[in-house]
Write a protein that holds these residues in place. Structure first.
Motif, short mmCIF file in Angstrom:
data_model
loop_
_atom_site.label_atom_id
_atom_site.label_comp_id
_atom_site.label_asym_id
_atom_site.label_seq_id
_atom_site.Cartn_x
_atom_site.Cartn_y
_atom_site.Cartn_z
N THR A 1 0.92 -1.05 0.03
CA THR A 1 0.08 0.10 -0.13
C THR A 1 0.80 1.24 0.14
N ARG A 2 0.40 2.46 -0.44
CA ARG A 2 1.08 3.51 -0.48
C ARG A 2 0.14 4.64 0.02
N GLU A 3 0.54 5.50 1.09
CA GLU A 3 -0.28 6.65 1.71
C GLU A 3 1.13 7.92 1.60
N ARG A 4 1.06 8.79 0.47
CA ARG A 4 1.81 9.83 0.48
C ARG A 4 3.09 9.22 0.06
N ASN A 5 4.30 9.20 1.00
CA ASN A 5 5.24 8.90 0.45
C ASN A 5 6.06 7.64 1.18
N LEU A 6 4.91 7.04 1.95
CA LEU A 6 5.00 5.96 2.77
C LEU A 6 4.53 4.76 2.02
N LEU A 7 5.41 3.72 1.87
CA LEU A 7 4.90 2.37 1.48
C LEU A 7 4.97 1.40 2.57
N SER A 8 3.68 0.50 2.63
CA SER A 8 3.87 -0.49 3.60
C SER A 8 3.38 -1.85 2.97
N VAL A 9 4.04 -3.01 3.66
CA VAL A 9 3.95 -4.31 3.13
C VAL A 9 2.95 -4.98 4.05
N GLN A 10 1.68 -5.41 3.73
CA GLN A 10 0.86 -6.11 4.60
C GLN A 10 0.78 -7.76 4.25
N HIS A 11 0.46 -8.33 5.35
CA HIS A 11 0.32 -9.69 5.28
C HIS A 11 -1.10 -10.33 5.76
N LYS A 12 -1.95 -11.18 5.09
CA LYS A 12 -3.20 -11.63 5.32
C LYS A 12 -2.76 -12.82 6.36
N ASP A 13 -3.13 -12.51 7.50
CA ASP A 13 -2.99 -13.79 8.41
C ASP A 13 -3.65 -15.18 8.00
N PRO A 14 -3.27 -16.25 7.72
CA PRO A 14 -3.78 -17.32 7.24
C PRO A 14 -5.38 -17.83 8.24
N GLU A 15 -4.77 -17.83 9.66
CA GLU A 15 -5.58 -18.25 10.77
C GLU A 15 -7.04 -16.99 10.91
N THR A 16 -6.57 -15.96 10.72
CA THR A 16 -7.67 -14.95 11.47
C THR A 16 -8.15 -14.09 10.10
N GLY A 17 -7.23 -14.19 9.10
CA GLY A 17 -8.07 -13.42 7.63
C GLY A 17 -7.67 -11.95 7.93
N ASP A 18 -6.92 -11.44 8.99
CA ASP A 18 -6.75 -10.05 9.14
C ASP A 18 -5.42 -9.67 8.46
N ILE B 1 5.89 -4.01 7.56
CA ILE B 1 7.11 -2.91 7.43
C ILE B 1 6.50 -1.79 6.88
N GLU B 2 6.94 -0.69 7.12
CA GLU B 2 6.42 0.70 6.67
C GLU B 2 8.00 1.53 6.14
N PHE B 3 8.02 2.16 5.19
CA PHE B 3 9.25 2.66 4.69
C PHE B 3 8.99 3.86 3.53
N ASP B 4 9.77 4.81 3.65
CA ASP B 4 10.00 5.75 2.73
C ASP B 4 10.13 5.20 1.29
N ALA B 5 9.25 5.83 0.33
CA ALA B 5 9.13 5.16 -0.99
C ALA B 5 10.38 5.41 -1.68
N LEU B 6 10.99 6.43 -1.40
CA LEU B 6 12.51 6.86 -2.25
C LEU B 6 13.64 6.35 -1.42
N GLY B 7 13.32 5.81 -0.26
CA GLY B 7 14.60 5.08 0.46
C GLY B 7 14.74 3.76 0.06
N SER B 8 15.87 3.12 0.78
CA SER B 8 16.15 1.83 0.33
C SER B 8 16.21 1.01 1.57
N ASP B 9 15.46 1.27 2.61
CA ASP B 9 15.41 0.55 4.03
C ASP B 9 14.46 -0.62 4.04
N GLY B 10 13.54 -0.55 2.80
CA GLY B 10 12.49 -1.24 2.83
C GLY B 10 12.81 -2.80 2.15
N PHE B 11 11.58 -3.22 1.78
CA PHE B 11 11.69 -4.46 0.82
C PHE B 11 10.51 -4.71 0.07
N PHE B 12 10.45 -5.33 -0.96
CA PHE B 12 9.31 -5.45 -1.72
C PHE B 12 9.12 -7.06 -2.00
#
Length: 221
Positions: free
Chosen positions: A96-113, A118-129
């Motif tokens: 997902t992206r909110e302004r300049n922040l990217l976040s990676v989200q995982h769907k829990d297989p047990e709860t479905g939530d 992780i959340e990181f700056d879209a222009l940085g190199s601290d995150g992952f895809f």
């Protein structure tokens, strides 16, 4: 065999009315590539929604039945821009992206939530895809992880952390390529540097590759 052709997505405003046997999906719908076996009449498609200046600001994922044309939207976090589906055909990861922040989200297989990994700056190199799931459910990600070049790493979903050394890395290039699987495990990767090449982890595939390379030296086999 090519018979019983059915239009599922609008391609033109001039389609003959008599061919329209059902409500068609809009033209911004495209097929979503999924690893693993396709064992049902269902496929995944995505719909890219653009804002007033033409940038994609939302990507919806739908499960489409190719026989009935019925499409069901997959629930997702707000501002989803990208999806990753595991080899059992289950949507597991969104970006997902909110302004300049990217976040990676995982769907829990047990709860479905959905839970944020992780959340990181879209222009940085601290995150992952998120990159791919293998058949046993291991997640692979593309990350710098403190290095100059991007490489492929295993990711522990329980610990929410990158694990160990890179699975594949190149000294002078960011990793760009595709992973190769059979029904049980990862076999290797096709990758691109100054020329396309393949790295096999599977001994049998490695042996076959060597035999071809010996017969056709100096070629991209």
């Amino acid at each position: 065999d090519g018979s019983e052709l059915q239009t599922l997505v609008t391609r033109s405003a001039y389609l003959l009315q008599e061919r329209r046997t059902r409500v068609l999906l809009p033209a911004n719908t495209s097929l979503f590539d999924v690893d693993g076996e396709q064992t049902s009449d269902d496929v995944f498609v995505v719909q890219n929604h653009r804002n007033s200046i033409g940038d994609v600001d939302l990507v919806n994922l739908l499960r489409l039945n190719t026989q009935t044309g019925r499409a069901v939207a997959v629930p997702h976090p707000q501002n989803t821009r990208a999806w990753l589906i595991d080899q059992k055909g289950v949507p597991r990861i969104t970006v997902t992206r909110e302004r300049n922040l990217l976040s990676v989200q995982h769907k829990d297989p047990e709860t479905g939530d959905w839970r944020k990994l992780i959340e990181f700056d879209a222009l940085g190199s601290d995150g992952f895809f998120p990159y791919s799931f293998d058949p046993d459910g291991t997640l692979y990600v593309l990350a710098h992880n403190g290095r100059d070049k991007e490489a492929i790493y295993r990711y522990d979903l329980a610990k929410k952390a990158i694990v160990g050394e890179p699975l594949v890395s190149m000294a002078d290039y960011d990793f760009r390529g595709t992973m190769v699987f059979d029904q049980k495990k990862i076999l290797g990767v096709h990758y691109q540097t100054d020329a396309p090449a393949t790295l096999w982890f599977d001994p049998r595939m490695k042996k076959i590759q060597k035999s071809v390379d010996d017969l056709l030296p100096g070629m991209v086999n």
